[in-house]
Write a protein that holds these residues in place. Structure first.
Motif, short mmCIF file in Angstrom:
data_model
loop_
_atom_site.label_atom_id
_atom_site.label_comp_id
_atom_site.label_asym_id
_atom_site.label_seq_id
_atom_site.Cartn_x
_atom_site.Cartn_y
_atom_site.Cartn_z
N SER A 122 2.11 -15.10 -10.62
CA SER A 122 1.54 -15.21 -11.96
C SER A 122 1.58 -13.90 -12.73
N ASN A 123 1.47 -12.76 -12.02
CA ASN A 123 1.22 -11.50 -12.72
C ASN A 123 2.30 -10.44 -12.59
N THR A 124 3.31 -10.65 -11.77
CA THR A 124 4.28 -9.59 -11.50
C THR A 124 5.55 -9.76 -12.33
N GLU A 125 5.96 -8.67 -12.96
CA GLU A 125 7.21 -8.68 -13.71
C GLU A 125 8.39 -8.79 -12.74
N GLY A 126 9.39 -9.57 -13.13
CA GLY A 126 10.58 -9.70 -12.30
C GLY A 126 10.58 -10.91 -11.40
N PRO A 153 11.12 -14.71 -10.72
CA PRO A 153 11.85 -15.79 -11.40
C PRO A 153 10.91 -16.88 -11.91
N ASP A 154 11.32 -17.53 -12.99
CA ASP A 154 10.48 -18.56 -13.61
C ASP A 154 10.17 -19.70 -12.65
N GLU A 155 11.15 -20.06 -11.80
CA GLU A 155 10.90 -21.18 -10.90
C GLU A 155 9.82 -20.85 -9.87
N LYS A 156 9.70 -19.58 -9.51
CA LYS A 156 8.62 -19.17 -8.61
C LYS A 156 7.31 -19.06 -9.37
N ARG A 157 7.36 -18.52 -10.57
CA ARG A 157 6.15 -18.40 -11.37
C ARG A 157 5.50 -19.76 -11.59
N SER A 211 0.82 -1.22 0.00
CA SER A 211 0.00 0.00 0.00
C SER A 211 0.85 1.26 0.00
N GLU A 212 2.02 1.18 0.60
CA GLU A 212 2.88 2.37 0.68
C GLU A 212 3.74 2.55 -0.56
N LYS A 213 3.91 1.49 -1.33
CA LYS A 213 4.72 1.60 -2.55
C LYS A 213 4.00 0.85 -3.67
N PRO A 214 2.98 1.50 -4.27
CA PRO A 214 2.20 0.85 -5.33
C PRO A 214 3.08 0.43 -6.50
N GLY A 215 2.66 -0.63 -7.17
CA GLY A 215 3.40 -1.11 -8.33
C GLY A 215 4.24 -2.33 -8.02
N ASP A 216 4.90 -2.83 -9.05
CA ASP A 216 5.68 -4.05 -8.91
C ASP A 216 6.82 -3.91 -7.91
N ALA A 217 7.38 -2.72 -7.78
CA ALA A 217 8.49 -2.53 -6.84
C ALA A 217 8.05 -2.81 -5.41
#
Length: 335
Positions: A208-212, A214-218, A173-179
């Motif tokens: 499933s939806n966040t850029e960055g 890793p594939d093994e986590k996705r 909530s304090e830092k919206p976005g993928d970061a």
């Protein structure tokens, strides 16, 4: 960007502050006399020590928790109070729990807040989480977001699963976005591994939806969605059904997807009820059944879900089919 589908902080485990049986129910839990209860707890403590004496402080706090777990709340209070007054954070947290739920004493959130605060300042992770929630809410104590976030992080870093999930949400909530999501990710992961269904659902969406990521986590996204669904998280049950049918995060499985959609629909999820109509119309994961499809269409429409495509389908049914569907929908509503 992660979908905004997580439960609000104000709803996440404020129940933990007031959980347990009501004060009216407590009387039924005190069937044995308190003297008998304390004697039983003392006897068991002695047996657990194999004849060896334990430190009085540890012994008193341990017996207080033993009494609490058996429903002997007055005994728990009597044993915990002296230890709490001497600064034992575990005993202080136990007192807070008793006051918060009205167990053995009149319910008093003022007293609960006092003891949660004492225990939180002494480093008890459970008390830090619960007092942190109270500070966020500002319902029983004066709101203090900065202090709440400080306590929530301390509890999270100490391993409290609920605090880990809530701290992760604060970061997002304090830092919206993928970061912000990636910064919160370790806390979501820790809470999910400890079995918090909300965190499991959040983690599935993040993977499933966040850029960055890793594939093994996705690749583990669907497994976490399944865990949340099996834990009874209704939104996860709907999404898991959709993922199975659409082949998100793994191969398509129409029959399993239909079963999970049915679980969510039976529990009252309006979107799932609408989708059940579609699945029956198109015979996806089940045999085509226009009456059953119309039943779910009626149920979802009554709940306020408008679908013009299904309106056309329903108008194309015969009068007798519509009658049967209405009867089935009415029967479902009365169950």
């Amino acid at each position: 960007m992660i979908p905004q589908l997580f439960r609000l902080l104000s709803l996440v485990l404020m129940l933990a502050l007031v959980g347990g049986p009501s004060a009216a129910q407590t009387a039924g839990n005190e069937a044995p006399s308190e003297t008998e209860a304390e004697a039983a707890v003392e006897a068991e403590t002695a047996q657990e020590g194999n004849g060896q004496e334990t430190k009085p402080a540890t012994d008193a706090t341990s017996r207080a928790f033993g009494a609490f777990q058996r429903g002997y709340y007055l005994t728990a209070m009597e044993l915990a109070l002296p230890r709490a007054q001497l600064g034992d954070p575990a005993a202080q947290t136990l007192l807070a729990e008793l006051f918060a739920a009205g167990l053995g004493v009149a319910r008093s959130m003022d007293d609960a807040a006092f003891w949660y605060r004492q225990a939180a300042e002494a480093g008890d992770a459970s008390a830090q989480f619960k007092y942190g929630v109270m500070l966020l809410e500002g319902k029983y104590v004066e709101a203090d977001r900065a202090k709440a976030e400080e306590l929530m992080k301390k509890a999270a870093d100490a391993g409290n699963a609920f605090a880990q999930f809530n701290h992760a949400q604060i970061l997002v909530s304090e830092k919206p976005g993928d970061a912000g999501v990636l910064e919160a990710l370790p806390y979501f992961e820790q809470a999910a591994e400890q079995g918090i269904a909300d965190a499991q659902y959040a983690l599935a969406q993040i993977y499933s939806n966040t850029e960055g990521v890793p594939d093994e986590k996705r690749a583990r996204a669907r497994a976490f969605m399944e865990k949340a669904a099996r834990a009874g998280y209704e939104t996860a049950q709907l999404d898991y059904a959709i993922w199975l049918i659409d082949g998100v995060g793994g191969p398509k499985d129409y029959e399993a997807g239909f079963r999970w959609m049915q679980v969510a629909a039976m529990r009252g999820n309006v979107v799932a009820q609408n989708r059940m109509a579609v699945l029956h119309i198109n015979a996806i994961g089940t045999r085509g059944d226009p009456i059953e499809a119309a039943k779910w269409y009626i149920i979802s429409r009554r709940a306020g879900f408008n679908d013009r495509g299904l309106d056309d389908f329903y108008q194309g049914l015969t009068e007798e089919e519509q009658k049967q569907a209405i009867e089935a929908a009415n029967k479902f509503s009365k169950r």
